[in-house]
Design a protein around this motif. Structure first.
Motif: not given
Lengths: 489, 430
Positions: A141-144, A179-182, A186-197, A299-303
């Motif tokens: 199983l590959p990590l992540g 992106m190594f931090p997540q 995770g958290p699972i970062i959805r593209f729409s949440e981050i594209h402008d950043q 509240r748990w694993h919101i992403s």
């Protein structure tokens, strides 16, 4: 690479931060992508090939959906599909290719062994052992993989739905996926949440210092709370036999372990993201303070829960097709959520139990099963249900889950001072473990979560963060490899 | 135009909330500087101090050459791509990275300086050991693997056996050894040596019954399977427990994984009785005598603790060993042409191998010689008794095919923990 390791803290992290801030703006994403691939390939270089494949497919699919494959110029988002935007056959094919390829990767690398085991169990049961497949066919199983395939898939779906523009620059896209931090848990970062950043973000001392506070607290959660609680849980779950009280203590410790381990990873991810200028959304919101299972999942694993809601539950019809279909959708989403965590029947049982409880609460208008109790008691009762479900999550397999549950309710007969079960008490009730357990309980039920606590950072809080950081690093010297639980999902 | 489009795209609620909240962090400039630079300073200072310490110590394996070595290892592995294939290259890279990471951690100046006092605080004030050494009661120390063997999963559990990456079932290897020895005309006696928590559970957990011997759940089944396979064994836990209850004396060293000289002697005597019962000896007896020799030592578990001022908390222990000498007063020596061979691990070597820190000439094989009044052959390896000692025997036979020529009986001693953790692959004898 593990965040709570010598090589990461004193090697990779200083190099990554220095390299990132020294690079000119135009090369930052390239540098970050290279660092992220090195971070990922550290555990197993072959995994990099897999991530690159997934990235390349989704990048191509994104451009195809945007109608920009082979064309030059900047990209704008499509008209949102829900507001009259129509999609061509080519676009539909492209999003299907993205989804199918990601699910295939996930299916092969995560569920192949499970499928083989079940096939072999069936042919053995049918008395046809010669038809069994060789156990040598074992896929690592590959990590992540569960995280980045979901993340990568969200890109094509968001572009398809018109929630975000496609990315022209493959480096920007590779940076988003890897992106190594997540990346690993995770958290699972959805593209729409981050594209402008990805296009534009600020790097301020305020952001950096809050990121540093997240990192201090994340490391402390992992090393000071999650690891000792994990020791208690490992001892009781791996025991040949366990006394009822020890079994309850063990599963409660596991509840604290998984919360502090996973939320620690999220804190570290958010903190490292902030240090690099990115803002990732909150992933935990004091889940054990929930008075119902519905609230728990908010509240748990919101992403993950919002990902499943938006990309699975709603497309299935959500709650728009009558109560029965709503219950079915909930159950299906939770079953698949269980399977997402691990390819084993105990994870299916965990998902089914949560699905059942959610459906029950939905049938009561999303009211808690304990809504007649005072909130404190409702929280305690909800925690009890969560504890029972964690048994399925932690145990080695379904049979072991049932055995452990039997032990919790005193049905295994392990009672005497002459059984090996009594030995466990000599380890798990040591002052260090009791103290860690007690602090974990106080923090889980009484303390604000990192996000809120760091919103206002007075000097005393900064000093407290640093003290916890240094204490964690001191304790880390005595701990060997201690990966985060979600690394295996 | 495109920038406007991006701004116009609806920002999802969670991201908007995150941006809003993170954008309103209230922190003074000096606090922000303190926090940021203290964290950065900490993570940068450690490698800097490591480099300085390496420079001051010419014998140190420096970080820079280690990095170069990692790079050259990696490059060397990649050149194998054509000949060995992708998976082999990948495995090579993983090994290079693993060994680099392990060395960096083990040789870290931070670990050298911080770990001993940190461990002291954990042990003295919070009553806890570390990942290898567990604290018992009244100054006793226990080895983690011993604890996990006794309290852990049943080692013959079918799923555990199937899931294990090692050869986990001990029976096939033992049966094979028995068959190989039978072909050579030698009998086999298995001696699974109980570990400390089995015989001293009360020294670990206050609620444990001191009158009971605690075993792994599979242990009775293991003995049953040996019995039904016709394999001779000596389970010494019952006589040892009886001796403990009778004398009140400990059977194990307080700070070490091994048994006391008295416990070992008791087992040697029982083994000698069993051997005399099983074998009609061809050769005449030879005289061996014993000389009492006091030894002061510090246990192997104490060393595992890696704690500062350890002597104050876990003082050295004094034992009286019985050195075995021949009738001419010369030290006992293993006799390759003896009729009895002891195949063993550190339970055999303790009090015999000076490297274990408890003296010499007084180990299990020596005591067996004394009780039998016969020479004894010994092949013992300190770790990995499930496999290493059998491999050592196979190597000895390769070097000297006549090694087992006179052997009538082989005692195969291994720590019982090996039943849970050992590698039980079959080792064919040449």
């Amino acid at each position: 690479m593990v965040f709570s390791s010598h090589v990461f803290v004193y090697g990779f992290l200083p190099i990554a931060l220095l390299g990132y801030y020294l690079l000119p703006r135009a090369l930052k994403h390239l540098g970050l992508t290279a660092l992220s691939y090195a971070f990922y390939g550290w555990a197993n270089p072959a995994f990099m090939v897999l991530m690159l494949t997934s990235t390349a497919i989704d990048y191509a699919c994104g451009l195809t959906i945007a109608g920009a494959w082979g064309r030059r110029g900047k990209l704008a988002p499509l008209e949102p599909a829900s507001e009259g935007g129509s999609r061509t056959r080519k676009q539909r094919v492209a999003v299907t290719v993205s989804i199918v390829s990601n699910l295939t990767l996930l299916g092969v690398f995560k569920y192949f062994n499970f499928a083989v085991d079940n096939y072999n169990a069936v042919v053995t049961w049918l008395d046809m052992p010669d038809q069994a497949l060789s156990s040598a066919l074992h896929v690592v199983l590959p990590l992540g993989i569960s995280f980045y395939t979901f993340q990568s898939m969200s890109y094509s779906i968001d572009v398809y739905r018109g929630h975000a523009p496609a990315l022209r620059n493959p480096i920007d896209f590779a940076c988003y996926v890897s992106m190594f931090p997540q990346l690993v848990a995770g958290p699972i970062i959805r593209f729409s949440e981050i594209h402008d950043q990805l296009r534009q973000r600020t790097h301020t001392l305020e952001k950096f210092s809050r990121g540093a506070a997240f990192v201090c607290l994340g490391l402390a959660k992992k090393i000071i709370l999650a690891n000792p609680c994990g020791k208690i849980a490992d001892t009781t779950f791996d025991a040949g036999s366990v006394l009822a009280l020890d079994a309850w203590y063990g599963v409660t410790a596991y509840a604290f372990q998984i919360y502090f381990d996973f939320s620690a990873y999220s804190d570290l991810a958010i903190g490292l993201g902030l240090m690099l200028g990115f803002v990732f959304p909150k992933n935990f919101d004091s889940p054990y303070k929930s008075a119902s299972i519905t609230e728990f999942w908010r509240r748990w694993h919101i992403s993950l829960s919002t990902w499943l809601r938006d990309y699975l539950y709603k497309p299935l019809g959500g709650n728009r097709r009558g109560p029965r279909r709503t219950y079915l959708n909930l159950a299906l989403v939770m079953l698949l959520g269980g399977l997402w965590h691990g390819a084993a029947w105990n994870f299916v049982a965990w998902g089914a139990l949560h699905g059942l409880l959610l459906a029950l609460e939905r049938s009561r208008g999303k009211r808690s099963l304990f809504d007649r109790l005072p909130r404190g008691w409702a929280i305690a009762a909800t925690f009890l249900l969560v504890l029972v479900s964690w048994v399925f999550f932690r145990a080695e397999n379904l049979q072991a889950s049932l055995t452990y549950l039997a032990a919790m309710f005193g049905a295994t007969g392990a009672t005497g001072a002459g059984t090996s079960a009594v030995l466990l008490g000599g380890l798990i009730y040591r002052p260090y473990y009791l103290l860690s357990f007690a602090i974990a309980a106080v923090v889980a039920f009484g303390a604000p979560q990192t996000w809120d606590w760091t919103r206002r950072l007075q000097p005393w809080k900064a000093i407290a963060c640093l003290a916890l950081f240094w204490l964690s690093l001191a304790l880390l010297t005595g701990q060997s490899y201690n990966p985060f639980i979600y690394f295996i999902f | 135009m495109n920038t406007r489009t991006v701004v116009e795209t609806p920002i999802p609620e969670r991201e908007a909330q995150a941006l809003r909240e993170v954008g309103t962090t209230r922190i003074g400039p000096w606090t922000a500087i303190l926090l940021s630079f203290a964290v950065l300073g900490t993570i940068s200072a450690v490698p800097l101090f490591q480099a300085l310490a390496d420079l001051r110590n010419p014998a140190a394996d420096r970080l820079a050459p280690r990095l170069v070595r990692l790079a050259s290892d990696a490059a060397g592995t990649v050149t194998l791509l054509r000949t060995s294939g992708f998976l082999a290259v990948n495995r090579g890279l993983q090994d290079a990275v693993d060994s680099f990471e392990t060395r960096v951690e083990e040789e870290s100046i931070l670990r050298d300086r911080i770990l001993p006092p940190a461990q002291r605080v954990l042990t003295d004030f919070l009553g806890v050991g570390n990942e290898q050494a567990y604290l018992g009661r009244e100054g006793w120390l226990f080895y983690r693997e011993d604890f996990e063997h006794v309290a852990g999963r049943a080692f013959l559990d079918v799923e555990a056996l199937e899931d294990s990456e090692r050869s986990a079932d001990p029976l096939p290897a033992i049966r094979e050894l028995q068959a190989e020895l039978a072909r050579r005309g030698a009998a086999l006696v298995i001696l699974p040596t109980p570990v400390k928590p089995t015989l001293h559970p009360e020294r670990f957990a206050a609620r444990a019954n001191p009158r009971a011997a605690l075993h792994n759940r599979s242990y009775p089944e293991f003995l049953d399977r040996l019995r039904s396979s016709g394999v001779e064994f000596l389970d010494p836990s019952a006589p040892l427990l009886e001796a403990k209850l009778r004398s009140g004396e400990p059977l194990f060293l307080r700070s070490d994984t091994h048994w006391t000289p008295e416990a070992m002697d008791l087992v040697a005597r029982a083994l000698a009785d069993r051997a005399n019962h099983l074998v009609a000896w061809n050769r005449p007896r030879r005289e061996f005598r014993r000389r009492e020799t006091p030894v002061v030592g510090s246990g192997d578990i104490t060393a595992m603790l890696k704690m500062s001022h350890i002597e104050r908390r876990f003082p050295s222990e004094r034992v009286v060993t019985s050195r075995v000498v021949g009738s001419d007063g010369r030290s006992w020596r293993s006799s390759p042409d003896a009729e009895l061979l002891v195949l063993g691990d550190s339970f055999t070597n303790v009090y015999s191998d000076p490297g274990l820190g408890w003296g010499a000439g007084a180990g299990l094989a020596e005591q067996l010689s004394f009780h039998l009044q016969r020479p004894v052959d010994r092949v013992a390896v300190n770790a990995g008794g499930a496999l290493s000692s059998r491999q050592a025997l196979a190597r000895a036979l390769e070097g000297d095919p006549a090694r087992l020529g006179a052997t009538r009986i082989v005692v195969y001693q291994f720590a019982a923990r090996e039943l849970s953790t050992g590698d039980w692959q079959v080792v064919p004898l040449p």
